[in-house]
Scaffold this active site. Structure first.
Site, PDB file in Angstrom:
ATOM      1  N   GLU A   3       0.832  -1.205   0.000  1.00 46.03           N
ATOM      2  CA  GLU A   3       0.000   0.000   0.000  1.00 46.03           C
ATOM      3  C   GLU A   3       0.867   1.255   0.000  1.00 46.03           C
ATOM      4  OE1 GLU A   3      -3.283  -2.747   1.234  1.00 46.03           O
ATOM      5  OE2 GLU A   3      -1.237  -2.508   1.981  1.00 46.03           O
ATOM      6  N   THR A   4       0.335   2.292  -0.640  1.00 42.73           N
ATOM      7  CA  THR A   4       0.918   3.626  -0.600  1.00 42.73           C
ATOM      8  C   THR A   4      -0.121   4.562  -0.002  1.00 42.73           C
ATOM      9  OG1 THR A   4       2.281   3.190  -2.546  1.00 42.73           O
ATOM     10  CG2 THR A   4       1.910   5.498  -1.974  1.00 42.73           C
TER      11      THR A   4
END
Length: 298
Positions: free
Chosen positions: A52-53
């Site tokens: 995830e970012t």
């Protein structure tokens, strides 16, 4: 020589649910994401290729201190524990959020799943903790057909105890196995698992055992979400509260004091530890450490 574009984005690479670099779960944090389009955020998440970012921007609804969004390399998701811990760690370590050794700092984050309360405990300067408050969740047993299909994708026997359930918070499926050996030997058919999860509307599959590496832990787990671009997640904070809630409802935590610790990521060489506290409102807690920072050009 081509000149770099003006006004690059500052980005941070952070390992969450650990205090050791190169352990836990890595997330990239973009703390000044105002003005980025959905397409740009998805492209950035695909480029950095973390599970995830996190993108931080000003809040657009009353009662929120800021807005936080999470993208896997493939899609935007409703909730992500480790990228939230990573994002708050960056804001604290860069001085955007002021903390105190005398009191807790409470923030309210605008997210895709609603307002997310977060407590930052920096009263111990050597070990700051970030706690996410999550709503209680309910559990729905899978149908026999769903269960058979899932266990076949995981390569497990058609009989597991307790029976698999899906939680109401994330729509993650919880599947128990007897011991660490069975858990570590698991070799899912990721193509079939991804198709099944997508068809059923599940976010991911958490396979766990109460056989643990450390005596103080209550469960060891693995988490798969291949249809979201995450074959196996090293450490999954957001599934931790549902898992501990389920264990408590099944009477398997009697006499165990809160908070409890969950283990994950050891088989991937990225051991991480998540704390869960069900004493009042369900909370998950973790620490983080910055590994890299740099500039990203659009």
């Amino acid at each position: 020589m081509t000149r770099p574009p003006a006004n690059p984005l500052q980005v941070y690479w952070v390992d969450a649910f650990t205090r050791d670099r190169f352990r836990g779960n890595a997330a990239v944090v973009v703390p000044q994401a105002e003005g980025l389009t959905d397409e740009q955020m998805q492209l950035i998440a695909r480029e950095v290729n973390c599970s995830e970012t996190a993108f931080i921007s000003p809040a657009t609804v009353p009662g929120a201190d800021m807005r936080l969004r999470w993208f896997t390399p493939k899609i935007e998701v409703d909730l992500c524990g480790h990228a939230t811990v990573a994002a708050l760690h960056v804001l604290v370590s860069t001085g955007v959020i002021k903390t105190s050794l005398e009191s807790l700092q409470i923030m309210h984050l605008q997210t895709r799943s609603g307002i997310l309360p977060v407590t930052i405990d920096a009263t111990d300067p050597e070990a700051s903790w970030i706690w996410l408050s999550l709503p209680p969740c309910q559990f729905q047993p899978l149908s026999q057909e769903q269960g058979r299909g899932l266990l076949a994708c995981l390569g497990l026997s058609s009989q597991v105890e307790p029976e698999p359930v899906v939680d109401s918070l994330n729509r993650d499926v919880l599947v128990a196995v007897d011991n660490l050996s069975s858990l570590s030997d698991l070799q899912p058919d990721f193509t079939s698992l991804g198709h099944l999860a997508s068809q059923q509307g599940w976010r991911g599959i958490c396979v766990y055992s109460q056989d643990t590496l450390e005596v103080d832990s209550v469960a060891h787990l693995r988490f798969f979400a291949p249809h979201c671009g995450i074959t196996e997640d090293p450490v999954t904070g957001s599934v931790s509260v549902p898992l501990v809630s389920f264990l408590q409802q099944k009477g398997q935590l009697e006499g165990v004091a809160m908070p409890v610790t969950l283990e994950q990521g050891d088989g991937l060489g990225r051991s991480g530890r998540v704390r869960v506290d069900l004493s009042e409102q369900p909370q998950l807690g973790g620490q983080a450490i910055t590994v890299m920072q740099g500039e990203l050009y659009l």
